[in-house]
Design a protein around this motif. Structure first.
Motif, mmCIF file in Angstrom:
data_model
loop_
_atom_site.group_PDB
_atom_site.id
_atom_site.type_symbol
_atom_site.label_atom_id
_atom_site.label_comp_id
_atom_site.label_asym_id
_atom_site.label_seq_id
_atom_site.Cartn_x
_atom_site.Cartn_y
_atom_site.Cartn_z
ATOM 1 N N UNK A 1 0.682 -1.596 0.294
ATOM 2 C CA UNK A 1 0.181 0.205 -0.053
ATOM 3 C C UNK A 1 1.018 1.210 -0.391
ATOM 4 N N UNK A 2 0.701 1.841 -0.240
ATOM 5 C CA UNK A 2 1.244 3.467 -0.221
ATOM 6 C C UNK A 2 0.596 4.903 0.517
ATOM 7 N N UNK B 1 4.581 6.951 1.401
ATOM 8 C CA UNK B 1 5.197 5.845 1.588
ATOM 9 C C UNK B 1 4.996 4.534 1.542
ATOM 10 N N UNK B 2 5.335 3.487 1.402
ATOM 11 C CA UNK B 2 4.973 2.347 1.355
ATOM 12 C C UNK B 2 5.002 1.406 2.527
ATOM 13 N N UNK B 3 3.927 1.052 2.799
ATOM 14 C CA UNK B 3 3.306 -0.073 3.663
ATOM 15 C C UNK B 3 2.962 -1.024 3.495
ATOM 16 N N UNK B 4 3.352 -2.406 3.995
ATOM 17 C CA UNK B 4 3.044 -3.626 4.041
ATOM 18 C C UNK B 4 1.091 -3.631 3.276
ATOM 19 N N UNK C 1 -1.668 6.988 7.349
ATOM 20 C CA UNK C 1 0.365 6.946 7.059
ATOM 21 C C UNK C 1 0.254 7.436 8.409
ATOM 22 N N UNK C 2 1.768 7.166 8.363
ATOM 23 C CA UNK C 2 1.477 6.976 10.167
ATOM 24 C C UNK C 2 3.283 8.190 9.956
ATOM 25 N N UNK C 3 3.339 8.221 9.139
ATOM 26 C CA UNK C 3 4.475 9.721 9.424
ATOM 27 C C UNK C 3 4.321 11.068 9.644
ATOM 28 N N UNK C 4 4.791 11.929 10.888
ATOM 29 C CA UNK C 4 4.541 12.121 11.500
ATOM 30 C C UNK C 4 3.905 13.754 10.895
ATOM 31 N N UNK C 5 2.550 14.007 11.347
ATOM 32 C CA UNK C 5 2.386 15.450 10.637
ATOM 33 C C UNK C 5 1.733 15.368 8.977
ATOM 34 N N UNK C 6 1.241 13.340 8.332
ATOM 35 C CA UNK C 6 0.931 13.484 7.432
ATOM 36 C C UNK C 6 -0.538 12.661 7.543
ATOM 37 N N UNK D 1 -4.100 1.049 -2.579
ATOM 38 C CA UNK D 1 -3.151 0.415 -3.191
ATOM 39 C C UNK D 1 -2.768 0.892 -4.491
ATOM 40 N N UNK D 2 -1.360 0.743 -4.829
ATOM 41 C CA UNK D 2 -0.654 1.376 -6.621
ATOM 42 C C UNK D 2 -1.409 0.816 -6.781
#
Ligand SMILES: [Zn+2]
Length: 233
Positions: free
Chosen positions: A113-114, A120-123, A134-139, A145-146
């Motif tokens: 997944x993105x 950012x890519x995720x499993x 998304x777990x990126x800070x402030x995202x 899925x791509x």
């Protein structure tokens, strides 16, 4: 046709994978809260519970099915030097699982997944684990899925690679698609314009049967098995 060709490519669609037992996208129609899968698989549905449930289910489906004899024969033909590339509408990754190396996935894939915001890519199993953002800070972007959703443009890089392969081809084999979805079906029209020979194997009639030199309405695995025997013999 294969033996006479210098550059032979295959185009594959959903019928390739339904022979593995994988449910066709459209056959999920009635299951999803009475909603139209074309609405769920659309950009505006990203982040909704229906979208997440739908793709979580699609990703889990893939783990229950395997490439079939048709995928294996195409991989074998690539190793043997007959087949140069596979251009596929399928997002299941079965061609690669079967061992094919040169696969152009014009509608994307479900291997991960993105994040819609930061990319950012995720499993692929993130949805199953309850990770939907998304777990990126402030995202806090939605995960998706791509793949190419209804109403979205194709990835320009994979599309131009697909066009280049068809332009190089002097023989194309179309497998398991009714050739109703554009621009993918346009690849067959392009092959006709550039003078390639065209063979179509599909259970039912396709929109572009009139362009083909060879048409077989039958199971892909069965017909490819017979062709493979003829090639080996
Ligand atoms: Zn992000």
């Amino acid at each position: 046709m294969i033996l006479q060709s210098k550059y032979f490519v295959a185009l594959t669609g959903a019928g390739m994978s339904t022979e593995s037992g994988l449910p066709d996208f459209r056959s999920h129609g009635g299951l999803w809260y009475g909603k139209n899968p074309y609405e769920i698989a659309s950009p505006k549905a990203i982040g909704t519970s229906e979208f997440i449930a739908f793709y979580r289910n699609r990703i889990e489906d893939l783990q229950q099915y395997r490439p079939n004899i048709g995928h294996q024969i195409l991989a074998k033909w690539e190793k043997a030097g007959y087949l140069k590339a596979i251009l596929t509408q399928n997002i299941d990754g079965f061609h690669q699982q079967a061992g094919s190396q040169h696969v152009i996935e014009v509608h994307g894939h479900l291997r991960h997944l993105i994040c819609t915001e930061c990319q950012r890519a995720y499993p692929a199993d993130s949805y199953r684990k309850g990770i939907e953002k998304c777990m990126e800070e402030r995202c806090n972007g939605n995960l998706r899925p791509p793949i190419v959703l209804f109403g979205e443009e194709l990835n320009p890089d994979s599309w131009s690679s697909a066009v280049q392969e068809v332009e190089k081809a002097d023989a194309i084999l179309v497998l398991g698609t009714s050739l109703t979805v554009y621009p993918f079906a346009g690849l067959v029209e392009l092959a006709k314009e550039t003078g390639a020979r065209i063979a179509i194997i599909n259970k039912t009639e396709t929109e572009l049967d009139h362009l083909a030199d060879i048409i077989v309405h039958d199971s892909i695995g069965k017909v490819l098995g017979e062709v493979d025997q003829a090639l080996s013999g």
